[in-house]
Design an enzyme around this catalytic site. Structure first.
Site, PDB file in Angstrom:
ATOM      1  N   HIS A   4      21.375  15.163  48.897  1.00  0.00           N
ATOM      2  CA  HIS A   4      21.797  14.779  47.528  1.00  0.00           C
ATOM      3  C   HIS A   4      20.866  15.451  46.528  1.00  0.00           C
ATOM      4  CE1 HIS A   4      23.378  11.680  44.521  1.00  0.00           C
ATOM      5  NE2 HIS A   4      22.550  12.442  43.848  1.00  0.00           N
ATOM      6  N   LYS A  58      32.495  13.628  45.219  1.00  0.00           N
ATOM      7  CA  LYS A  58      31.581  12.670  44.617  1.00  0.00           C
ATOM      8  C   LYS A  58      32.301  11.715  43.679  1.00  0.00           C
ATOM      9  CE  LYS A  58      27.749  10.770  43.367  1.00  0.00           C
ATOM     10  NZ  LYS A  58      26.353  11.127  43.233  1.00  0.00           N
ATOM     11  N   ASP A  83      17.970  13.185  45.349  1.00  0.00           N
ATOM     12  CA  ASP A  83      18.464  12.932  43.990  1.00  0.00           C
ATOM     13  C   ASP A  83      17.516  13.543  42.953  1.00  0.00           C
ATOM     14  OD1 ASP A  83      20.212  12.074  42.024  1.00  0.00           O
ATOM     15  OD2 ASP A  83      19.429  10.030  41.966  1.00  0.00           O
ATOM     16  N   ALA A 127      18.524   9.674  32.326  1.00  0.00           N
ATOM     17  CA  ALA A 127      18.125   9.194  33.651  1.00  0.00           C
ATOM     18  C   ALA A 127      17.959  10.373  34.582  1.00  0.00           C
ATOM     19  CB  ALA A 127      19.186   8.252  34.182  1.00  0.00           C
ATOM     20  N   HIS A 172      20.545  17.670  42.596  1.00  0.00           N
ATOM     21  CA  HIS A 172      21.068  18.225  41.337  1.00  0.00           C
ATOM     22  C   HIS A 172      20.352  19.542  41.057  1.00  0.00           C
ATOM     23  CE1 HIS A 172      23.156  14.478  40.264  1.00  0.00           C
ATOM     24  NE2 HIS A 172      22.157  13.904  40.904  1.00  0.00           N
ATOM     25  N   HIS A 178      28.244   7.176  43.929  1.00  0.00           N
ATOM     26  CA  HIS A 178      27.241   6.582  43.034  1.00  0.00           C
ATOM     27  C   HIS A 178      27.633   5.109  42.904  1.00  0.00           C
ATOM     28  CE1 HIS A 178      24.206   6.668  39.718  1.00  0.00           C
ATOM     29  NE2 HIS A 178      24.813   5.514  39.501  1.00  0.00           N
ATOM     30  N   HIS A 220      21.672   7.349  47.253  1.00  0.00           N
ATOM     31  CA  HIS A 220      20.447   6.805  46.643  1.00  0.00           C
ATOM     32  C   HIS A 220      20.446   5.277  46.566  1.00  0.00           C
ATOM     33  CE1 HIS A 220      23.178   7.032  43.258  1.00  0.00           C
ATOM     34  NE2 HIS A 220      22.948   8.296  43.014  1.00  0.00           N
TER      35      HIS A 220
HETATM   36  C1  NCD Z   1      21.325  12.108  37.821  1.00  0.00           C
HETATM   37  C2  NCD Z   1      21.378  13.314  36.902  1.00  0.00           C
HETATM   38  O1  NCD Z   1      20.502  13.440  36.036  1.00  0.00           O
HETATM   39  O2  NCD Z   1      22.274  14.154  37.052  1.00  0.00           O
HETATM   40  N1  NCD Z   1      20.418  11.134  37.282  1.00  0.00           N
HETATM   41  C3  NCD Z   1      19.777  10.164  37.982  1.00  0.00           C
HETATM   42  O3  NCD Z   1      19.107   9.341  37.366  1.00  0.00           O
HETATM   43  N2  NCD Z   1      19.835  10.102  39.280  1.00  0.00           N
HETATM   44  C4  NCD Z   1      22.697  11.555  37.996  1.00  0.00           C
HETATM   45  C5  NCD Z   1      22.802  10.582  39.130  1.00  0.00           C
HETATM   46  O4  NCD Z   1      22.721  10.979  40.299  1.00  0.00           O
HETATM   47  O5  NCD Z   1      22.958   9.398  38.879  1.00  0.00           O
HETATM   48 ZN    ZN Z   2      22.189  12.085  41.788  1.00  0.00          ZN
END
Ligand code: NCD
Ligand code: ZN
Length: 343
Positions: free
Chosen positions: A13, A99, A247, A263, A15, A136, A174
């Site tokens: 997982h 997702k 994450d 976030a 980004h 999520h 997560h």
């Molecule tokens: C993630 C993001 O910034 O893309 N943020 C997070 O707090 N984990 C999005 C997500 O996975 O919820």
């Molecule tokens: Zn995430």
């Protein structure tokens, strides 16, 4: 133990963003992991197989020279994702999950799903072709206490969904609570969960240590110590339903240090080292390899990596800031030390 050699791990997982941000962060993941499940929450979202393939090319182009790293792509589920798109995704061999962002639950989730019942045809097709649903898991009802949203989502949405689609592969991403870990433990082998390093290392006190700490803010938000302990127990249990998913979610510093901060916690700069610290604290370094390099691949039906990485017990200091294209990024443990180092 001073040195620890393991199969090269995978991140289930992640980004990676796009453009200059992508170029700034992808090397951190590629140095540690062989493969990563790449989240589709770009702006606009990665909704189609064509977009996923284009995004994969941009990731490959941004890799440091010589890096061996395989991006495993995902689609962003929307109210109107057609079953034909699910079929195309599976046939492409490049898309490994779809997702589910409940609309409004987190960063870039506004194109997400408003009611899961609108996606039943897509879910049916995913069940049929064996494409996992990556979830999520948070309720978006603003009346629900933010610390209870995962549990409420499991009761109200996830439980009924897996009853309706008993053959659907699901990764509850997560996880942050004891209830989530227990749910995954008691459900069938097609239900698994990822656990982040930060949820293993921090409880919600980290959000308020002497003041507000925006760099510890992520979604699902950190929970109380009892939940952190339950997550550690699940991660070190050896249960194949639990595996590594960082994450890691980079945001430029001004987007975090503001009146309404984004976030997301950046951990890719030290991901496997942070997990090693958490497993070390639990006296369970011998369980790290299966959690980081075996369970996830088995769940996704992929071969195990044959390469190895080595970690050393050597303290190193994390920089206060990292370059993030034209901006900068504050990583987890900025200015502090980490006990394990990649050799
Ligand atoms: C993630 C993001 O910034 O893309 N943020 C997070 O707090 N984990 C999005 C997500 O996975 O919820
Ligand atoms: Zn995430």
């Amino acid at each position: 133990m001073e040195r620890l050699t393991l199969r090269r791990p995978d991140d289930w997982h992640l980004h990676l963003r796009d453009g200059a941000a992508l170029a700034a962060v992808v090397g951190d993941s590629a140095r540690r992991f062989a493969r990563a499940i790449v989240m589709p929450n770009l702006k606009p979202a990665v909704r189609t197989t064509t977009q996923a393939l284009e995004y994969r090319s941009r990731i490959e182009a941004a890799l440091p020279r010589g890096a061996k790293f395989e991006p495993l792509m995902t689609l962003y589920l929307t109210d109107d994702t057609p079953p034909e798109e699910i079929e195309r995704a599976k046939r492409s061999g490049a898309v490994f999950g779809v997702k589910l962002y409940p609309a409004g639950a987190t960063t870039h989730s506004d194109e997400g799903v408003t009611r899961l019942s609108r996606c039943f045809h897509a879910l049916e097709k995913m069940q049929e072709v064996g494409l996992p649903l990556l979830v999520h898991g948070e309720s978006t009802d603003p009346a629900i206490d933010v610390f209870d949203r995962e549990q409420v989502f499991i009761e109200e949405v996830l439980g009924p969904t897996i009853e309706r689609f008993p053959g659907l592969k699901v990764v509850l991403e997560h996880i942050t609570t004891r209830e989530a870990a227990q749910f995954v433990e008691v459900t069938g082998p097609n239900i698994a969960a990822t656990i982040t390093a930060h949820h293993l290392l921090l409880n919600r006190n980290a959000l308020f240590m002497g003041g507000m700490r925006p760099h510890h803010y992520c979604l699902p938000v950190l929970k109380r110590e009892m939940h952190r302990e339950a997550l550690v127990e699940a991660a070190v249990s050896g249960n194949p339903k639990f595996f590594l998913g960082t994450d890691s979610a980079p945001h430029a510093r001004p987007a975090k240090e503001t009146a309404c901060g984004c976030a997301g916690i950046y951990t890719a700069h030290a991901a496997i080292e942070l997990y090693a610290s958490a497993f070390d604290e639990a006296g369970a370094l011998d369980k790290l390899e299966s959690f980081a390099a075996v369970h996830g691949a088995q769940f996704y039906g992929l071969p195990l990596n044959e390469e190895r990485i080595t970690l050393e017990r050597t303290e190193w200091r994390v920089p206060e800031r990292l370059a993030f294209g034209p901006e900068e990024l504050v990583p987890l443990r900025a200015g502090e030390t980490i006990a394990w180092k990649l050799a």
